[in-house]
Scaffold this active site. Structure first.
Site, PDB file in Angstrom:
ATOM      1  N   ASP A  95      -2.220   4.857  10.030  1.00  0.00           N
ATOM      2  CA  ASP A  95      -2.327   4.034   8.812  1.00  0.00           C
ATOM      3  C   ASP A  95      -1.082   3.168   8.351  1.00  0.00           C
ATOM      4  OD1 ASP A  95      -3.291   3.041   6.550  1.00  0.00           O
ATOM      5  OD2 ASP A  95      -3.330   4.935   5.624  1.00  0.00           O
ATOM      6  N   LYS A 113       1.942  -0.967   3.816  1.00  0.00           N
ATOM      7  CA  LYS A 113       2.816   0.276   3.193  1.00  0.00           C
ATOM      8  C   LYS A 113       4.140  -0.286   3.254  1.00  0.00           C
ATOM      9  CE  LYS A 113      -0.148   4.266   4.348  1.00  0.00           C
ATOM     10  NZ  LYS A 113      -0.478   4.717   3.095  1.00  0.00           N
ATOM     11  N   ARG A 142     -11.504   6.343   3.354  1.00  0.00           N
ATOM     12  CA  ARG A 142     -12.740   6.356   2.630  1.00  0.00           C
ATOM     13  C   ARG A 142     -13.867   5.565   3.099  1.00  0.00           C
ATOM     14  NH1 ARG A 142     -10.368   5.213  -3.440  1.00  0.00           N
ATOM     15  NH2 ARG A 142      -8.486   6.128  -2.218  1.00  0.00           N
TER      16      ARG A 142
HETATM   17  N1  BES Z   1      -3.474   8.207   4.219  1.00  0.00           N
HETATM   18  C1  BES Z   1      -3.307   7.506   3.163  1.00  0.00           C
HETATM   19  C2  BES Z   1      -3.007   8.925   1.968  1.00  0.00           C
HETATM   20  C3  BES Z   1      -1.760   9.656   2.202  1.00  0.00           C
HETATM   21  C4  BES Z   1      -0.578   9.449   1.423  1.00  0.00           C
HETATM   22  C5  BES Z   1      -1.732  10.662   3.031  1.00  0.00           C
HETATM   23  C6  BES Z   1       0.542  10.235   1.830  1.00  0.00           C
HETATM   24  C7  BES Z   1      -0.694  11.510   3.340  1.00  0.00           C
HETATM   25  C8  BES Z   1       0.385  11.199   2.629  1.00  0.00           C
HETATM   26  C9  BES Z   1      -4.388   6.725   2.303  1.00  0.00           C
HETATM   27  O1  BES Z   1      -5.017   5.992   3.053  1.00  0.00           O
HETATM   28  C10 BES Z   1      -3.872   5.923   1.345  1.00  0.00           C
HETATM   29  O2  BES Z   1      -2.997   4.911   1.648  1.00  0.00           O
HETATM   30  N2  BES Z   1      -4.357   5.890   0.133  1.00  0.00           N
HETATM   31  C11 BES Z   1      -3.820   5.276  -0.912  1.00  0.00           C
HETATM   32  C12 BES Z   1      -4.889   4.968  -1.931  1.00  0.00           C
HETATM   33  C13 BES Z   1      -4.779   3.917  -2.950  1.00  0.00           C
HETATM   34  C14 BES Z   1      -4.621   2.469  -2.175  1.00  0.00           C
HETATM   35  C15 BES Z   1      -5.697   3.638  -3.825  1.00  0.00           C
HETATM   36  C16 BES Z   1      -2.702   6.068  -1.664  1.00  0.00           C
HETATM   37  O3  BES Z   1      -2.781   7.315  -1.588  1.00  0.00           O
HETATM   38  O4  BES Z   1      -1.915   5.268  -1.966  1.00  0.00           O
HETATM   39 ZN    ZN Z   2      -4.941   6.584   5.430  1.00  0.00          ZN
HETATM   40 ZN    ZN Z   3      -4.100   4.130   3.638  1.00  0.00          ZN
END
Ligand code: BES
Ligand code: ZN
Ligand code: ZN
Length: 494
Positions: free
Chosen positions: A251, A258, A332
């Site tokens: 990801d 990110k 999601r």
């Molecule tokens: N895979 C990430 C969530 C995550 C964060 C897992 C840290 C393990 C450790 C997920 O896909 C993500 O990036 N979520 C975002 C959602 C936001 C954009 C609403 C997040 O948590 O920042």
């Molecule tokens: Zn993710």
């Molecule tokens: Zn993500």
């Protein structure tokens, strides 16, 4: 490492070393024969503290109490201390607590989980000198136990702990080696070894299933996506359960990229998927009377000229349209289609999903705890209880109507992110709720394992990296509902 339990006393078994647990710093217990030496060595008997007395062939380890969590942790510390020695055959007595079964399992589990190290990419491999552990049926507190029954507990714990280690290794594998196609191959070999059914869908298959959300996430990746459907179908199952796993083999965040610091560890975004595979391995080896389906959405979330983008509107399998406002909220989207698939194809009695879904869940509960969410209080409660019995931490996060409204979109049925910066773990679950049919609302449980699935520092019996979170709690819950169903059946037909 092999673990056995024998109906003998400790002094009747020959070994290179004995593990002796000091409970609550009490060096006056008769099993602690070298009190003076231990004091001289500065051993206080604190939790997980170890002291090896080679001339006595004893490895002492501290535990705060006979609670199963303390015992599991102490045995993991003991095995790790013995890795520095040449002891091959190890013996130990029993340290039974409130529930004998639970402590016997904790001992075996602690040793197998504690001995794990991921060294697949190291030129110099880790040493695992201990080949065989013999647990003697003699209890530290003088309790008696049916040794034949205890044998069953040990077998159970060994099977589950090995499944946890299997999950850990899948997660720890670097992203260019554990691609969606490779994960599907792993699932296929598991299916062959354990007699499971396995079907794999590629891009064409996803198109045929109208999985517009899953496909959008996968579009910019050089590694094509896979939907993996594993099924364990025993005779006379008490329940039919569908497990859905988030399998982001990487990801990057996609176009909502990110920051570099946050991207590291994102190979672990497939932890939900790997937990589902580990659970299927465990239930099939244990022969549990539950039909279990594992549905995994495996893909990468990458950038490129054909990447899906903020402002896109996607159409999920159930026809719901989704406004993309952040491509990093991709898990999601993949889960949405997989949850629809699970309801349509499996029609399960329970529907559970496992996902490293939100950083917000880690903020809310800390790194070591799984977030449990769903509509049914009874289900959340029974699952959390099972998790605690299995030695995993959970915390329930509550839904409410106001948070649900934050997912409204002006252009589509729902937005993929909330309009508020707060409550992100819950709003992510409430997004998934859009893909749960009315008949399944009270059968669904969402498990956010973003915290515990992968921690960069060792904690308890977990090494740095993947922990295998989700496996033990789920197997325990299955055992619990089977037991309850069988009890009910007996009371109906005595
Ligand atoms: N895979 C990430 C969530 C995550 C964060 C897992 C840290 C393990 C450790 C997920 O896909 C993500 O990036 N979520 C975002 C959602 C936001 C954009 C609403 C997040 O948590 O920042
Ligand atoms: Zn993710
Ligand atoms: Zn993500």
């Amino acid at each position: 490492m092999q673990v056995e339990i024998v109906p003998r006393k400790r002094n009747e078994v020959e070994a290179d070393a004995e593990i002796v647990v000091v409970i609550d710093k009490n060096l006056d217990h008769p099993w602690v024969e070298e009190k003076e030496l231990l004091e001289l060595a500065g051993f206080g008997g604190g939790q997980d503290e170890t002291c090896f007395l080679p001339e006595k062939k004893r490895l002492y380890v501290g535990a705060d109490s006979l609670d199963h969590d303390d015992i599991r942790s102490a045995y993991a510390a003991a095995i790790r201390a013995l890795r520095k020695t040449r002891a091959e055959r190890v013996k130990t007595g029993l340290y039974l607590g409130k529930c004998s079964a639970q402590n016997v399992k904790a001992m075996a589990e602690g040793m197998i989980l504690g001995d794990y190290e991921y060294d697949a990419y190291k030129s110099e491999k880790a040493k695992h000198p201990v080949k065989k552990v013999t647990i003697c049926c003699e209890d530290f507190g003088g309790k008696t136990i049916d040794c034949a029954k205890a044998e069953g507990y040990v077998q159970n714990a060994v099977t589950v702990a090995r499944a946890v280690n299997y999950t850990r290794s899948l997660i720890n594998t670097p992203p260019d080696d554990m691609t969606p196609a490779e994960l599907a191959r792993k699932a296929q070999s598991l299916a062959e070894e354990n007699g499971l059914a396995c079907t794999v869908l590629d891009e064409k298959g996803l198109e045929a299933e109208n999985m517009g959300a899953f496909l959008a996430v996968s579009r910019a990746s050089a590694h094509p996506p896979r939907l993996i459907h594993l099924a364990y179908k025993p005779e006379n199952p008490r329940y039919k359960i569908a497990l859905v796993g988030k399998g982001l083999t990487y990801d990057s965040g996609g176009l909502s990229l990110k920051p570099s610091d946050y991207m590291v560890t994102m190979k672990a975004d497939k932890s939900g998927a790997c937990a589902v595979l580990g659970i299927l391995k465990a239930v099939s080896e244990l022969g549990l009377p539950v039909e279990v389906h594992g549905i995994v959405g495996a893909t990468e979330n990458m950038i490129g000229g054909n990447a899906y983008k903020p402002d896109d509107v996607l159409r999920a399998k159930n026809g719901t349209t989704i406004e993309v406002r952040n491509t990093d909220a991709e898990g999601r989207l993949v889960l949405a289609d997989c949850l629809c698939y699970a309801q349509e194809k499996v029609a399960p009695d329970y529907l559970l999903d496992y996902a490293t879904l939100t950083g917000a869940c880690v903020v809310a509960l800390g790194e070591y705890t799984t977030g449990v969410m769903g509509h049914d209080r009874g289900l959340k409660h029974s699952f959390s209880k099972a998790a605690a019995n299995a030695g995993e931490l959970t915390g329930t996060l509550p839904f409410n109507r106001y948070l649900k409204k934050l997912l409204k979109s002006d252009i589509a049925d729902v937005s993929n992110i909330s309009s508020s910066r707060y409550g992100g773990a819950i709003t992510a679950a409430l997004f998934l709720d859009h893909f749960i049919e009315e008949a399944y609302k009270d059968k669904w449980l969402h498990l956010d394992i973003a915290g515990p699935a992968y921690v960069e520092k060792p904690w308890g019996y977990n090494p740095a990296g993947a922990s295998g979170a989700g496996v033990r709690m789920s197997v325990k819950w299955f055992e619990q509902i089977v037991k309850a169903a069988d009890k009910e059946a007996r009371s109906e037909h005595p």
